[in-house]
Design an enzyme around this catalytic site. Sequence first.
Site, PDB file in Angstrom:
ATOM      1  N   GLU A  13     -13.716 -14.060   9.780  1.00 59.63           N
ATOM      2  CA  GLU A  13     -13.828 -13.526   8.230  1.00 59.63           C
ATOM      3  C   GLU A  13     -13.600 -14.769   6.971  1.00 59.63           C
ATOM      4  O   GLU A  13     -12.393 -15.054   7.060  1.00 59.63           O
ATOM      5  CB  GLU A  13     -12.643 -12.406   8.214  1.00 59.63           C
ATOM      6  CG  GLU A  13     -12.502 -11.754   6.720  1.00 59.63           C
ATOM      7  CD  GLU A  13     -11.499 -10.759   6.628  1.00 59.63           C
ATOM      8  OE1 GLU A  13     -10.720 -10.522   7.690  1.00 59.63           O
ATOM      9  OE2 GLU A  13     -11.407 -10.283   5.475  1.00 59.63           O
ATOM     10  N   LYS A  23     -17.725 -11.344   9.088  1.00 58.85           N
ATOM     11  CA  LYS A  23     -17.045 -10.382   8.340  1.00 58.85           C
ATOM     12  C   LYS A  23     -17.084 -11.098   6.854  1.00 58.85           C
ATOM     13  O   LYS A  23     -15.893 -11.660   6.504  1.00 58.85           O
ATOM     14  CB  LYS A  23     -15.509  -9.803   8.658  1.00 58.85           C
ATOM     15  CG  LYS A  23     -15.198  -9.093   7.689  1.00 58.85           C
ATOM     16  CD  LYS A  23     -13.633  -8.325   8.351  1.00 58.85           C
ATOM     17  CE  LYS A  23     -13.068  -7.410   7.397  1.00 58.85           C
ATOM     18  NZ  LYS A  23     -11.986  -6.575   7.795  1.00 58.85           N
ATOM     19  N   SER A  75     -14.022  -4.906   1.967  1.00 61.18           N
ATOM     20  CA  SER A  75     -14.398  -4.347   0.539  1.00 61.18           C
ATOM     21  C   SER A  75     -13.632  -5.162  -0.318  1.00 61.18           C
ATOM     22  O   SER A  75     -14.194  -5.214  -1.567  1.00 61.18           O
ATOM     23  CB  SER A  75     -13.862  -3.016   0.862  1.00 61.18           C
ATOM     24  OG  SER A  75     -12.549  -2.889   0.911  1.00 61.18           O
ATOM     25  N   GLY A  76     -12.711  -5.900  -0.251  1.00 62.31           N
ATOM     26  CA  GLY A  76     -12.120  -6.912  -0.788  1.00 62.31           C
ATOM     27  C   GLY A  76     -11.568  -6.555  -2.293  1.00 62.31           C
ATOM     28  O   GLY A  76     -11.641  -7.174  -3.399  1.00 62.31           O
ATOM     29  N   GLY A  77     -11.362  -5.207  -2.445  1.00 57.96           N
ATOM     30  CA  GLY A  77     -10.736  -4.808  -4.084  1.00 57.96           C
ATOM     31  C   GLY A  77     -11.792  -3.996  -4.792  1.00 57.96           C
ATOM     32  O   GLY A  77     -11.650  -3.397  -5.644  1.00 57.96           O
ATOM     33  N   ARG A 120      -9.236  -1.413   2.325  1.00 57.61           N
ATOM     34  CA  ARG A 120      -8.923  -0.411   1.462  1.00 57.61           C
ATOM     35  C   ARG A 120     -10.065   0.690   0.971  1.00 57.61           C
ATOM     36  O   ARG A 120      -9.775   1.757   0.692  1.00 57.61           O
ATOM     37  CB  ARG A 120      -8.719  -1.368   0.256  1.00 57.61           C
ATOM     38  CG  ARG A 120      -7.502  -1.940  -0.087  1.00 57.61           C
ATOM     39  CD  ARG A 120      -7.256  -3.132  -0.634  1.00 57.61           C
ATOM     40  NE  ARG A 120      -7.906  -4.393  -0.463  1.00 57.61           N
ATOM     41  CZ  ARG A 120      -8.011  -5.345  -0.953  1.00 57.61           C
ATOM     42  NH1 ARG A 120      -7.579  -5.435  -2.068  1.00 57.61           N
ATOM     43  NH2 ARG A 120      -8.564  -6.445  -0.552  1.00 57.61           N
ATOM     44  N   ARG A 159       0.894  -1.266   0.027  1.00 57.48           N
ATOM     45  CA  ARG A 159       0.012  -0.131  -0.007  1.00 57.48           C
ATOM     46  C   ARG A 159       0.811   1.161   0.085  1.00 57.48           C
ATOM     47  O   ARG A 159       0.403   2.352  -0.740  1.00 57.48           O
ATOM     48  CB  ARG A 159      -1.039   0.097   1.359  1.00 57.48           C
ATOM     49  CG  ARG A 159      -1.929  -1.121   1.507  1.00 57.48           C
ATOM     50  CD  ARG A 159      -3.189  -1.172   0.861  1.00 57.48           C
ATOM     51  NE  ARG A 159      -3.970  -2.292   0.902  1.00 57.48           N
ATOM     52  CZ  ARG A 159      -3.754  -3.351   0.487  1.00 57.48           C
ATOM     53  NH1 ARG A 159      -3.259  -3.605  -0.721  1.00 57.48           N
ATOM     54  NH2 ARG A 159      -4.692  -4.397   0.692  1.00 57.48           N
TER      55      ARG A 159
HETATM   56  P1  13P Z   1     -10.378  -4.811   2.524  1.00 53.88           P
HETATM   57  O1  13P Z   1     -11.810  -4.215   2.931  1.00 53.88           O
HETATM   58  O2  13P Z   1      -9.318  -4.004   2.102  1.00 53.88           O
HETATM   59  O3  13P Z   1     -10.754  -5.952   1.755  1.00 53.88           O
HETATM   60  O4  13P Z   1      -9.650  -5.365   3.922  1.00 53.88           O
HETATM   61  C1  13P Z   1     -10.413  -5.904   4.854  1.00 53.88           C
HETATM   62  C2  13P Z   1      -9.605  -6.803   5.860  1.00 53.88           C
HETATM   63  O5  13P Z   1      -9.637  -6.598   6.948  1.00 53.88           O
HETATM   64  C3  13P Z   1      -9.165  -7.897   5.253  1.00 53.88           C
HETATM   65  O6  13P Z   1      -8.722  -8.927   5.811  1.00 53.88           O
END
Ligand code: 13P
Length: 338
Positions: free
Chosen positions: A178, A220, A261-263, A293, A34
């Site tokens: 998650e 999550k 958010s996953g990208g 992100r 990042r």
């Molecule tokens: P993102 O929202 O960037 O996917 O990150 C969430 C997260 O904690 C991934 O483990």
Amino acid sequence: MEYANQLESTINDMVQKGRGVLAADESAPTIAKRFKAIDVESTEENRRAWRSLLVTTKGLGEYISGIILFEETLSQKTDDGQTIPEAAWAQNIVPGIKVDKGKVPLALSPGDLITQGLDGLADRLRIYKQQGARFAKWREVYSIDKHAPTQHGIKANAEMLARYAAACQAEGLAPIVEPEVLMDGSHDINRHAEVTEAVQHAVFHALHRHHVVLELMILKPNMVLPGKDCRRAEPDEVAAATLKVLKRTVPAAAPSINFLSGGQGPEEATANLNAINQQGADAPWNLTISYGRALQQTALQAWRGKKENLAAAQQALLKRARLNHLAMLGEYQPEMES
Ligand code: 13P
């Protein structure tokens, strides 16, 4: 359960309509990636400065109820000399900690991944708790391919999440569970739905086997989306597919679903959350965020590692937090971006 009262008060502090979680728990390689995108070197001081900037953003607590930190951050201090967990509390934000040790290939199961970190976990949880963490996070990752994830992989991953969650509840840290089905690939939204449904089903089956109290954890999950190399889907389509899978698999006892958010792009993630809340107004769970992100990206771009950009970066973070707050209420409109 010994720590039921503590867990309950953590969940009450974290689960509130219109508030969500900020994921700032990037591992060393991820934060380096990042930072590289904005030409900043990943030194301990730069990581401290960045996470201090996030947690001291004035007014953030209005929209954010929890922050997931990385191990190193728990003992780091803000520019004012408070520890980062203390600075979070000062904003009414509950500090938590990522406790998994990352993913590796699942041996003898091509295409499947598995997350490490169960050995010695209870001891680590006790230390994190002394350092101020009140909740934990563990991520399992599922990559979609023609033959992956396999049924065996899905079961093995569910078992890990359930053992982690049980260990957390036994030590008085509320677990964020998650399971992330990645959006990388060219699969369509139906395939993503099918895999997410199988994954969630296995996760809740395992949580039940391991006596995890659903009222005292947070899920999550990923949203259900087409693969990155497939056509884009409109928010209404994403919301319908996501809610369909979650209604089939997540018991009403679970208090909150905090999406990753996953990208997805920041605006896309907000618009999708808004549609989910509009369509899911009658859903039994709080429908909110645990974005990394999608909350941090615009703020990172504004910061670029420079002290003089601190205010602009905090403003960018606060803007995304506020727009996501509106999406949690189903009141977001794309015109609000400008
Ligand atoms: P993102 O929202 O960037 O996917 O990150 C969430 C997260 O904690 C991934 O483990």
